[in-house]
Design an enzyme around this catalytic site. Structure first.
Site: not given
Length: 389
Positions: A79, A101, A103, A109, A143-146, A148, A174
């Site tokens: 891309l 998925g 950001r 962009r 960030g990650h699952d934990i 969130y 997730d």
């Protein structure tokens, strides 16, 4: 034994017979909840084309074992290179759904944001999968699952009161709060797009929103005074002695969920402590009840207790490992797990009486299906160029 899937079209046919047969999905490669959501759509019959980037998506796993890419096809598109966005937009023009998925702002962009996609295909459902959402103070943060599930209060509910919260793998954030909400949103938006006068739209699926939403019932119970805002002190979080896990003589565990009175009565009778414990509503003596249950479970092995409770309504089950689960008689009888390409894996869910989903293809190898997709979607611009691998 796990069931074996035998599709009538052949194991490598991209077209499924599930309820989403005929739906075309473009997935911009990522990791975690986005790929799982696209896998679920593919399991249900959608034709999912994954746009892989040169060099991979960053997940350290052999693509042959990345089951979240089963039932998909893959093309390689850079891309960031000249013409890369145009190749994706050519596919978007022929698609019903796009899943990404990145950001917030990254797809824009790269030239494949909602504005560019809807200019080519006004009916497109543009699904966005993020942890923090498209807006808000944390939207641009990693960030990650934990993390969130931590800020939603969900993580703080899980575990013993005198220990740190228990990390539930990445299932609650997730996949439950993320992937499943994205799929619900995509299907609802697709229904709208296909109604007279309906249009495409953007689905903003944030894990923080979904994980918070999962606890709706608990918030209601807390408002009514039936749930304490601390873990290990409530009916469904391990605070109740007849809803929890107990160690057996061989170091394994049995899960107990005897909430209703009639089930509880059967439970304590089969456990052999009917005449030796206080009344279950005597909350002041719950510690005594818990000790009696725990001591009794430690007198036999998991297999022995499984045999004791088999066929009963005591709501007791053995706690199995991931490798043990496919052999459980009930799961084997239902075909809850299936074997495809030499890998035992969960079968598609849920089930449909007229249009069942199936495992048709092994995990897509990056770029392996470029020519096939170019032919089937009539997008000559994505065909492999001289020198492509």
């Amino acid at each position: 034994m796990a069931a074996t899937v035998n599709g009538s079209r052949g194991s490598h046919d991209p077209v499924g017979d599930g309820p989403l047969a005929g739906v075309r999905v473009v997935e911009l490669a990522g990791i975690g909840p986005g790929p799982f959501a696209a896998m679920l759509l593919a399991d249900l019959g959608a034709d999912v084309v994954r746009i892989d980037r040169p060099g991979g998506a960053g997940l350290a796993i052999d693509p042959a074992y990345d089951l979240t890419n089963r039932n998909k096809r893959s093309v390689l598109v850079d891309l960031k290179a000249d013409g890369g966005a145009q190749q994706v937009l050519d596919l978007v023009e022929r698609a019903d759904v796009l899943i990404e998925g990145y950001r917030p702002g990254v797809a824009e962009r790269l030239g494949v944001g909602p504005e560019e996609c809807h200019a080519r295909n006004p009916k497109l459902v543009y699904g966005r999968m993020t942890g923090w959402g498209q807006e808000g103070p944390l939207a641009q943060r990693a960030g990650h699952d934990i993390a969130y599930i931590a800020i939603t209060g969900t993580l703080g509910m899980i575990g013993k009161p005198d220990e740190p919260p228990t990390v539930p793998a990445n299932l609650v954030g997730d996949y439950a709060g993320g992937s499943l909400y994205l799929v619900i949103g995509v299907l609802a938006a697709l229904q709208h797009a296909r109604t007279p006068g309906g249009t495409g739209q953007v689905v903003d699926a944030a894990i923080v929103d979904g994980a918070a939403h999962l606890a709706t019932m608990i918030h209601g119970m807390m408002a009514a005074g039936g749930w304490q805002d601390r873990r290990g002190a409530n009916l469904l979080d391990g605070g109740c002695p007849f809803y929890g896990n107990y160690e057996t003589a061989d170091g394994q565990y049995m899960a107990v969920g005897a909430l209703e009175q009639q089930f509880y009565n059967e439970f304590i009778e089969l456990l052999g402590i009917k005449d030796d414990v206080p009344a279950r509503k005597d909350f002041a003596r719950w510690g005594e009840l818990r000790t009696a249950v725990a001591d009794r479970f430690r007198t036999r092995t998991r297999a022995e207790w499984t045999a004791v409770f088999e066929g009963s309504d005591a709501c007791v089950a053995p706690v199995l490992s991931l490798r043990e689960a496919p052999a459980h008689p009930h799961l084997a009888a239902r075909g809850t797990f299936t074997e495809h390409g030499g890998i035992t894996q969960p079968a598609p869910a849920p089930r449909f009486s007229a249009t069942p989903g199936s495992v048709r293809r092994p995990p897509a190898r990056p770029g392996a299906d470029t020519d096939e997709v170019a032919r089937d979607w009539d997008v000559a611009g994505i065909r492999k160029q001289e020198g492509d691998r």
